[in-house]
Design a protein around this motif. Structure first.
Motif, PDB file in Angstrom:
ATOM      1  N   PHE A   1      20.448  75.122  22.704  1.00  0.00           N
ATOM      2  CA  PHE A   1      21.100  75.000  24.007  1.00  0.00           C
ATOM      3  C   PHE A   1      21.852  73.674  24.129  1.00  0.00           C
ATOM      4  CE2 PHE A   1      20.828  73.435  28.395  1.00  0.00           C
ATOM      5  CZ  PHE A   1      21.637  74.370  29.025  1.00  0.00           C
ATOM      6  N   LEU A   2      21.231  72.568  23.750  1.00  0.00           N
ATOM      7  CA  LEU A   2      21.873  71.251  23.845  1.00  0.00           C
ATOM      8  C   LEU A   2      23.067  71.138  22.912  1.00  0.00           C
ATOM      9  CD1 LEU A   2      18.784  68.878  24.183  1.00  0.00           C
ATOM     10  CD2 LEU A   2      20.411  69.534  25.957  1.00  0.00           C
ATOM     11  N   LEU A   3      22.954  71.688  21.699  1.00  0.00           N
ATOM     12  CA  LEU A   3      24.094  71.674  20.780  1.00  0.00           C
ATOM     13  C   LEU A   3      25.240  72.521  21.315  1.00  0.00           C
ATOM     14  CD1 LEU A   3      22.317  71.848  17.299  1.00  0.00           C
ATOM     15  CD2 LEU A   3      23.626  69.934  18.240  1.00  0.00           C
ATOM     16  N   GLY A   4      24.926  73.645  21.938  1.00  0.00           N
ATOM     17  CA  GLY A   4      25.959  74.486  22.550  1.00  0.00           C
ATOM     18  C   GLY A   4      26.646  73.768  23.697  1.00  0.00           C
ATOM     19  N   GLN A   5      25.865  73.041  24.501  1.00  0.00           N
ATOM     20  CA  GLN A   5      26.446  72.283  25.606  1.00  0.00           C
ATOM     21  C   GLN A   5      27.368  71.186  25.078  1.00  0.00           C
ATOM     22  OE1 GLN A   5      23.612  70.143  27.986  1.00  0.00           O
ATOM     23  NE2 GLN A   5      25.128  69.605  29.539  1.00  0.00           N
ATOM     24  N   TRP A   6      26.948  70.495  24.053  1.00  0.00           N
ATOM     25  CA  TRP A   6      27.771  69.430  23.471  1.00  0.00           C
ATOM     26  C   TRP A   6      29.073  70.009  22.917  1.00  0.00           C
ATOM     27  CZ3 TRP A   6      28.993  68.936  18.197  1.00  0.00           C
ATOM     28  CH2 TRP A   6      29.708  67.791  17.881  1.00  0.00           C
ATOM     29  N   ALA A   7      28.996  71.145  22.212  1.00  0.00           N
ATOM     30  CA  ALA A   7      30.190  71.773  21.643  1.00  0.00           C
ATOM     31  C   ALA A   7      31.140  72.215  22.753  1.00  0.00           C
ATOM     32  CB  ALA A   7      29.794  72.962  20.772  1.00  0.00           C
ATOM     33  N   ALA A   8      30.609  72.770  23.835  1.00  0.00           N
ATOM     34  CA  ALA A   8      31.451  73.201  24.946  1.00  0.00           C
ATOM     35  C   ALA A   8      32.148  72.016  25.593  1.00  0.00           C
ATOM     36  CB  ALA A   8      30.607  73.955  25.966  1.00  0.00           C
ATOM     37  N   GLU A   9      31.457  70.911  25.783  1.00  0.00           N
ATOM     38  CA  GLU A   9      32.063  69.708  26.354  1.00  0.00           C
ATOM     39  C   GLU A   9      33.187  69.196  25.467  1.00  0.00           C
ATOM     40  OE1 GLU A   9      31.701  67.744  29.155  1.00  0.00           O
ATOM     41  OE2 GLU A   9      30.500  69.378  29.992  1.00  0.00           O
ATOM     42  N   GLU A  10      32.977  69.178  24.170  1.00  0.00           N
ATOM     43  CA  GLU A  10      34.007  68.716  23.237  1.00  0.00           C
ATOM     44  C   GLU A  10      35.235  69.617  23.271  1.00  0.00           C
ATOM     45  OE1 GLU A  10      34.203  65.874  21.366  1.00  0.00           O
ATOM     46  OE2 GLU A  10      32.443  65.306  22.543  1.00  0.00           O
ATOM     47  N   LEU A  11      35.030  70.910  23.354  1.00  0.00           N
ATOM     48  CA  LEU A  11      36.157  71.839  23.406  1.00  0.00           C
ATOM     49  C   LEU A  11      36.908  71.727  24.728  1.00  0.00           C
ATOM     50  CD1 LEU A  11      34.646  75.074  21.838  1.00  0.00           C
ATOM     51  CD2 LEU A  11      36.431  73.623  20.873  1.00  0.00           C
ATOM     52  N   TYR A  12      36.185  71.543  25.799  1.00  0.00           N
ATOM     53  CA  TYR A  12      36.798  71.472  27.126  1.00  0.00           C
ATOM     54  C   TYR A  12      37.621  70.202  27.297  1.00  0.00           C
ATOM     55  CZ  TYR A  12      37.275  71.514  32.188  1.00  0.00           C
ATOM     56  OH  TYR A  12      37.781  71.500  33.452  1.00  0.00           O
ATOM     57  N   HIS A  13      37.191  69.101  26.735  1.00  0.00           N
ATOM     58  CA  HIS A  13      37.854  67.813  26.915  1.00  0.00           C
ATOM     59  C   HIS A  13      38.703  67.420  25.714  1.00  0.00           C
ATOM     60  CE1 HIS A  13      35.929  66.952  30.679  1.00  0.00           C
ATOM     61  NE2 HIS A  13      34.739  67.221  30.159  1.00  0.00           N
ATOM     62  N   VAL A  14      39.267  68.373  25.025  1.00  0.00           N
ATOM     63  CA  VAL A  14      40.110  68.074  23.873  1.00  0.00           C
ATOM     64  C   VAL A  14      41.351  67.339  24.355  1.00  0.00           C
ATOM     65  CG1 VAL A  14      41.578  69.090  22.092  1.00  0.00           C
ATOM     66  CG2 VAL A  14      39.304  69.995  22.493  1.00  0.00           C
ATOM     67  N   GLY A  15      41.721  66.261  23.685  1.00  0.00           N
ATOM     68  CA  GLY A  15      42.939  65.530  24.028  1.00  0.00           C
ATOM     69  C   GLY A  15      42.762  64.500  25.117  1.00  0.00           C
ATOM     70  N   GLY A  16      41.600  64.328  25.649  1.00  0.00           N
ATOM     71  CA  GLY A  16      41.360  63.294  26.648  1.00  0.00           C
ATOM     72  C   GLY A  16      41.958  63.643  27.993  1.00  0.00           C
ATOM     73  N   HIS A  17      42.131  62.639  28.792  1.00  0.00           N
ATOM     74  CA  HIS A  17      42.645  62.823  30.144  1.00  0.00           C
ATOM     75  C   HIS A  17      44.055  62.247  30.222  1.00  0.00           C
ATOM     76  CE1 HIS A  17      38.794  64.197  31.601  1.00  0.00           C
ATOM     77  NE2 HIS A  17      38.215  63.174  30.993  1.00  0.00           N
ATOM     78  N   GLY A  18      44.947  62.781  29.465  1.00  0.00           N
ATOM     79  CA  GLY A  18      46.323  62.294  29.441  1.00  0.00           C
ATOM     80  C   GLY A  18      47.124  62.829  30.611  1.00  0.00           C
ATOM     81  N   GLU A  19      48.415  62.843  30.442  1.00  0.00           N
ATOM     82  CA  GLU A  19      49.322  63.292  31.481  1.00  0.00           C
ATOM     83  C   GLU A  19      49.215  64.807  31.642  1.00  0.00           C
ATOM     84  OE1 GLU A  19      54.087  63.080  32.231  1.00  0.00           O
ATOM     85  OE2 GLU A  19      53.140  61.542  31.023  1.00  0.00           O
ATOM     86  N   GLN A  20      49.389  65.273  32.873  1.00  0.00           N
ATOM     87  CA  GLN A  20      49.293  66.700  33.127  1.00  0.00           C
ATOM     88  C   GLN A  20      50.461  67.422  32.464  1.00  0.00           C
ATOM     89  OE1 GLN A  20      49.217  66.900  37.395  1.00  0.00           O
ATOM     90  NE2 GLN A  20      46.997  67.136  37.414  1.00  0.00           N
ATOM     91  N   ALA A  21      50.190  68.598  31.909  1.00  0.00           N
ATOM     92  CA  ALA A  21      51.233  69.375  31.254  1.00  0.00           C
ATOM     93  C   ALA A  21      52.111  70.075  32.270  1.00  0.00           C
ATOM     94  CB  ALA A  21      50.601  70.396  30.312  1.00  0.00           C
ATOM     95  N   TYR A  22      51.552  70.453  33.390  1.00  0.00           N
ATOM     96  CA  TYR A  22      52.319  71.186  34.389  1.00  0.00           C
ATOM     97  C   TYR A  22      51.945  70.641  35.755  1.00  0.00           C
ATOM     98  CZ  TYR A  22      54.290  74.998  37.095  1.00  0.00           C
ATOM     99  OH  TYR A  22      55.029  75.722  37.983  1.00  0.00           O
ATOM    100  N   VAL A  23      52.953  70.260  36.534  1.00  0.00           N
ATOM    101  CA  VAL A  23      52.723  69.702  37.854  1.00  0.00           C
ATOM    102  C   VAL A  23      53.305  70.657  38.881  1.00  0.00           C
ATOM    103  CG1 VAL A  23      53.181  67.759  39.380  1.00  0.00           C
ATOM    104  CG2 VAL A  23      52.850  67.368  36.942  1.00  0.00           C
ATOM    105  N   ILE A  24      52.521  70.996  39.862  1.00  0.00           N
ATOM    106  CA  ILE A  24      52.979  71.875  40.929  1.00  0.00           C
ATOM    107  C   ILE A  24      53.647  71.024  41.997  1.00  0.00           C
ATOM    108  CG2 ILE A  24      52.260  73.495  42.716  1.00  0.00           C
ATOM    109  CD1 ILE A  24      49.892  74.211  40.910  1.00  0.00           C
TER     110      ILE A  24
END
Length: 167
Positions: free
Chosen positions: A21-44
């Motif tokens: 479970f913990l390894l799955g949570q870590w993998a999901a976090e890594e996949l979700y936050h790929v590329g960091g918190h850079g500039e938004q790709a699409y702005v409404i």
């Protein structure tokens, strides 16, 4: 019957499930936050622009002219733990009788810190406001333990009250 081997197998199974479970949570976090918190790709576009709050400069003299000494009297309760208003009656701090307009570090018989003793000039309302806002920033090395009064209107009210005492 529950023996030691059965208990060990159950505990090992639970620990293994928790690890998966913990390894799955870590993998999901890594996949979700790929590329960091850079500039938004699409702005409404919403039609409004983000406006930074402008800090309004308040003229201290105007505030002091409209200050209320009776409110300052209530604020002085914080100061009364260390300071007295009677002329010549020092507490932990010097007396504040006639402090507005008085020369800095000029109370006879009080041992000022080297920082305040080395300052020239009088305690003008502007100087008092700066000191009351943050004593440690105004006079680095001062022995005054007060953290400061952030609200400029409160400082103006307190200074108006102090000006009415012995001034």
């Amino acid at each position: 019957m529950l023996d030691t081997m059965t208990f060990t197998k159950v505990a090992g199974g639970l620990c293994g499930a928790l690890l998966v479970f913990l390894l799955g949570q870590w993998a999901a976090e890594e996949l979700y936050h790929v590329g960091g918190h850079g500039e938004q790709a699409y702005v409404i576009e919403t039609g409004t622009e983000e406006v930074a709050e402008e800090v309004e400069e308040v003229d201290f003299e105007v505030l002091l002219a409209s200050a209320e000494a009776d409110r300052g009297a209530r604020l002085f309760r914080q100061c009364s733990a260390c300071h007295k208003l009677e002329d010549g009656a020092n507490g932990t701090g010097p007396h504040l009788y006639g402090v507005v307009g008085r020369e800095k570090a000029s109370v006879d018989g009080f041992g000022y810190s080297d920082t305040l003793a080395g300052m020239d000039g009088a305690w003008t309302p502007e100087n008092l406001s700066g000191f009351l806002e943050s004593p440690r920033n105004y006079a680095p090395g001062t022995s005054m333990g007060y953290s400061g009064m952030r609200d400029i209107e409160d400082r103006a009210n307190l200074i108006a009250y102090l000006g009415s005492i012995g001034g």
